[in-house]
Design a protein around this motif. Structure first.
Motif, PDB file in Angstrom:
ATOM      1  N   MET A   1       0.717  -1.183  -0.072  1.00  0.00           N
ATOM      2  CA  MET A   1       0.131   0.032   0.038  1.00  0.00           C
ATOM      3  C   MET A   1       0.975   1.312   0.479  1.00  0.00           C
ATOM      4  SD  MET A   1      -3.045   1.075   2.530  1.00  0.00           S
ATOM      5  CE  MET A   1      -2.350   0.636   3.949  1.00  0.00           C
TER       6      MET A   1
ATOM      7  N   HIS B   1      -7.949   2.413   2.944  1.00  0.00           N
ATOM      8  CA  HIS B   1      -8.213   0.959   3.041  1.00  0.00           C
ATOM      9  C   HIS B   1      -9.236   0.817   4.566  1.00  0.00           C
ATOM     10  CE1 HIS B   1      -5.771  -2.182   4.326  1.00  0.00           C
ATOM     11  NE2 HIS B   1      -6.052  -2.729   6.070  1.00  0.00           N
TER      12      HIS B   1
ATOM     13  N   THR C   1      -2.818  -4.532   6.267  1.00  0.00           N
ATOM     14  CA  THR C   1      -3.638  -2.991   7.490  1.00  0.00           C
ATOM     15  C   THR C   1      -2.706  -2.077   7.993  1.00  0.00           C
ATOM     16  OG1 THR C   1      -5.030  -4.198   8.553  1.00  0.00           O
ATOM     17  CG2 THR C   1      -3.980  -2.781   9.864  1.00  0.00           C
TER      18      THR C   1
END
Length: 251
Positions: A1, A18, A194
């Protein structure tokens, strides 16, 4: 990401996207936020204890945080804001994601809890001259684009005599093994992607950022997951998760 941010902003747009994509799952204790729900009791107890000790409150009272003005920055769906409100605090829950704030407002309305939720940023709040007795940045600093800017603007909002409490992840080999490989890829406690290990913040880095903006660190505590008891607990081990308490002097 890959990170995306605007000049002069601590907000990482990729991180916002996200978590916005999971807005509907914030309040599902068996969904993708399940581990955060398990984490909530230990961090809530820590915040309550630290605030009561600092402000001279009785921990046994149901309204132990009564009349304290509190900012929960990066509040997500409000799973920490709501119980803090129940302890009597006047809570502003702020998040750059409009989608998260809508989910938070929806749940608070259903629960009959009047949290002041705002889709905004630390920079915008500080620019508006907002001041708080207690600023919370819980599991947030590892997701911002500019740590120094974010800490600086949050610190600016701490009133004289107030506190800032920050919970985050240490950048160690142990945290890479447990918080990323273990939690995201093996146990699937969290969605993959995450966290980014390079954005984890060491206690020394966090303390330096806080002290650069007039706050003095008065406590640092580790948090570990007890597999046998199936719960999070405070610990002297800060190698993975830890919480820092910093205060602003009266002068």
């Amino acid at each position: 990401m890959a990170s995306r941010t605007r000049p002069g902003s601590s907000v990482d747009e990729a991180e916002v996207a996200h978590f916005s994509a999971r807005a509907a799952e914030w309040w599902d204790p068996r969904g993708k936020m399940a581990m955060l729900h398990k984490f909530n009791p230990v961090r809530l107890a820590f915040i309550k204890q630290a605030a009561c000790r600092h402000f001279g409150r009785d921990e046994r009272r149901l309204d132990a945080l009564a009349d304290l003005r509190l900012l929960d920055i990066g509040c997500g769906g409000g799973i920490l804001s709501e119980p803090l409100m129940r302890l009597g605090a006047r809570v502003v829950g702020a998040d750059p994601s409009q989608t998260n704030i809508e989910a938070a407002k929806l749940h608070a309305t259903a629960a009959g809890i009047a949290v002041d939720y705002r889709a905004t940023t630390a920079e915008a709040l500080a620019d508006e001259g907002e001041r708080f007795d207690l600023v919370l940045a819980m599991e947030v600093v590892e997701h911002v684009a500019d740590l120094a800017l974010f800490i600086g603007r949050c610190a600016e909002m701490v009133r004289p005599g107030g506190l800032m409490i920050t919970a985050t992840l240490n950048r160690t080999l142990k945290s890479f093994a447990l918080a990323i490989l273990g939690a995201e890829y093996v146990l699937r406690w969290l969605p993959q992607g995450t966290h980014r290990w390079d954005k984890f913040v060491t206690p020394n880095e966090l303390e330096a950022a806080l002290e650069a903006h007039g706050l003095r660190v008065i406590d640092e505590t580790g948090i570990i997951y007890n597999l046998l008891a199936d719960r999070w607990e405070v610990s002297s081990d800060t190698a993975v998760n830890y919480i820092t308490v910093a205060e602003r002097g009266l002068s």
